[in-house]
Design a protein around this motif. Structure first.
Motif, PDB file in Angstrom:
ATOM      1  N   PHE A 205      -7.307 -30.997 -28.476  1.00  0.00           N
ATOM      2  CA  PHE A 205      -8.320 -29.941 -28.539  1.00  0.00           C
ATOM      3  C   PHE A 205      -9.653 -30.435 -27.989  1.00  0.00           C
ATOM      4  O   PHE A 205     -10.378 -29.705 -27.318  1.00  0.00           O
TER       5      PHE A 205
ATOM      6  N   ARG B 146      -9.549 -26.523 -21.361  1.00  0.00           N
ATOM      7  CA  ARG B 146      -9.230 -25.236 -21.977  1.00  0.00           C
ATOM      8  C   ARG B 146      -9.264 -24.146 -20.913  1.00  0.00           C
ATOM      9  O   ARG B 146     -10.236 -24.039 -20.150  1.00  0.00           O
TER      10      ARG B 146
ATOM     11  N   PRO C  39      -0.750 -21.798 -29.071  1.00  0.00           N
ATOM     12  CA  PRO C  39      -1.108 -22.913 -29.950  1.00  0.00           C
ATOM     13  C   PRO C  39       0.074 -23.632 -30.588  1.00  0.00           C
ATOM     14  O   PRO C  39       0.132 -24.869 -30.579  1.00  0.00           O
TER      15      PRO C  39
ATOM     16  N   GLU D  94      -0.838 -20.880 -40.610  1.00  0.00           N
ATOM     17  CA  GLU D  94      -0.079 -21.696 -39.668  1.00  0.00           C
ATOM     18  C   GLU D  94       1.329 -21.968 -40.183  1.00  0.00           C
ATOM     19  O   GLU D  94       2.286 -22.029 -39.409  1.00  0.00           O
TER      20      GLU D  94
ATOM     21  N   TRP E  32       3.390 -20.301 -37.279  1.00  0.00           N
ATOM     22  CA  TRP E  32       3.560 -21.231 -36.164  1.00  0.00           C
ATOM     23  C   TRP E  32       5.028 -21.644 -36.092  1.00  0.00           C
ATOM     24  O   TRP E  32       5.589 -22.139 -37.067  1.00  0.00           O
TER      25      TRP E  32
ATOM     26  N   THR F 184      -5.747 -17.037 -25.751  1.00  0.00           N
ATOM     27  CA  THR F 184      -4.360 -16.610 -25.538  1.00  0.00           C
ATOM     28  C   THR F 184      -4.289 -15.255 -24.828  1.00  0.00           C
ATOM     29  O   THR F 184      -3.324 -14.969 -24.131  1.00  0.00           O
TER      30      THR F 184
ATOM     31  N   THR G 291       1.852 -25.637 -28.034  1.00  0.00           N
ATOM     32  CA  THR G 291       1.067 -26.804 -27.625  1.00  0.00           C
ATOM     33  C   THR G 291       1.355 -27.971 -28.574  1.00  0.00           C
ATOM     34  O   THR G 291       1.586 -29.102 -28.143  1.00  0.00           O
ATOM     35  N   GLU G 292       1.356 -27.673 -29.866  1.00  0.00           N
ATOM     36  CA  GLU G 292       1.662 -28.709 -30.855  1.00  0.00           C
ATOM     37  C   GLU G 292       3.073 -29.250 -30.649  1.00  0.00           C
ATOM     38  O   GLU G 292       3.325 -30.450 -30.790  1.00  0.00           O
TER      39      GLU G 292
ATOM     40  N   PHE H  58      -7.626 -21.893 -28.666  1.00  0.00           N
ATOM     41  CA  PHE H  58      -7.055 -21.788 -30.012  1.00  0.00           C
ATOM     42  C   PHE H  58      -6.031 -22.882 -30.290  1.00  0.00           C
ATOM     43  O   PHE H  58      -5.457 -22.928 -31.390  1.00  0.00           O
ATOM     44  N   CYS H  59      -5.780 -23.742 -29.331  1.00  0.00           N
ATOM     45  CA  CYS H  59      -4.807 -24.822 -29.515  1.00  0.00           C
ATOM     46  C   CYS H  59      -5.488 -25.993 -30.235  1.00  0.00           C
ATOM     47  O   CYS H  59      -5.854 -26.999 -29.617  1.00  0.00           O
TER      48      CYS H  59
END
Length: 266
Positions: free
Chosen positions: A54, A59, A25, A236, A240, A63, A28-29, A46-47
């Motif tokens: 999303f 998908r 995730p 996050e 993240w 993960t 991905t961001e 979960f992304c």
């Protein structure tokens, strides 16, 4: 063209990737921030960031429970994975058929290296280097606590699980001036009520992920740590390690300011 991932493996590409799948995730961001809208064809369930991806991107599972048949149907020419967030068996299997770039992030410096590496393998080095510079400036501006506050960071309930000393979360706690009372343990140890009660924890942080702690859990934990301050935090921001790091210092500063008031610092 040969690139090196964070497992020190060579990743060979014949051309700039045009069909990328991300299994992480936060990464991905990062791909979104690097401007790879057209190139990213697959993400996990979960992304959740960006929300447009999303809703629109294919998908490929979670993960830790990817669907090889969906991945195969997307014909990826690059897969972005992570040592901890993805199963080693899944990643090893994917490596037999596709170029897979694997990250391994346990510190802020590792995160910078990951951003640079992803930027290189996706031919977005200029954007990646600019992002790293911005993140460094933001973290350099943090006004950390003058006196470390003994703290714990819970990621799970039943059993309680905390962030240990070899995690990225531990590094973020240190950046705030918080002393992780479970910093001598590795990864995400299970913690008993008694261990928590005798940990010396003065500030207990309850993460929004992977377990979604809520206000209702505070009373349960306050009974174990009656003298501690207990706060819900955005997981996050602490875990993240992609472009979300650009927002993290501002969030951390709000946590630090609250701590100064609670523990009468400054």
């Amino acid at each position: 063209m040969v690139f090196t991932d964070q497992l020190h493996r060579p990743v060979v590409l014949e051309a700039p990737p045009q069909r990328i799948i991300s299994l992480v995730p936060s990464q991905t961001e990062l791909l979104y921030t690097l401007g790879l809208e057209e190139q990213v064809v697959g993400i996990t369930k979960f992304c959740v960031h960006p929300s447009t991806w999303f809703r629109a991107k294919t998908r490929v599972g979670g993960t830790k429970n990817i669907h090889p048949e969906i991945i195969r149907s997307l014909s990826p020419d690059l897969i972005i994975a992570n040592k901890e967030e993805n199963l080693a068996s899944d990643v090893t299997a994917l490596m037999q058929d596709y170029p897979v770039w694997v990250s391994n992030v346990q510190s802020l410096e590792d995160a910078y290296d990951m951003i640079a590496g992803v930027g290189a393998v996706t031919f977005r080095s200029t954007a990646a280097n600019a992002l790293i510079t911005q993140i460094k400036v933001a973290f350099n501006g943090l006004q950390v606590l003058e006196k470390p506050v003994p703290a714990a960071y819970l990621i799970w309930r039943d059993p309680w699980m905390a962030a240990g000393g070899d995690t990225f979360i531990h590094q973020m706690l240190q950046r705030c001036g918080l002393q992780n009372v479970f910093g001598k343990q590795l990864r995400y140890p299970e913690i008993s009520d008694n261990e928590l009660a005798n940990s010396g924890c003065q500030l207990l942080l309850l993460s929004s992920e992977p377990y979604p702690f809520r206000e209702k859990h505070i009373a349960e934990l306050q009974a174990i740590l009656p003298a501690a301050s207990i706060q819900l935090v955005d997981g996050e921001m602490f875990s993240w390690y992609g472009s979300r790091l650009l927002e993290a210092p501002t969030y951390f500063q709000s946590v630090i300011t609250a701590c100064r008031q609670l523990f009468r610092q400054g």
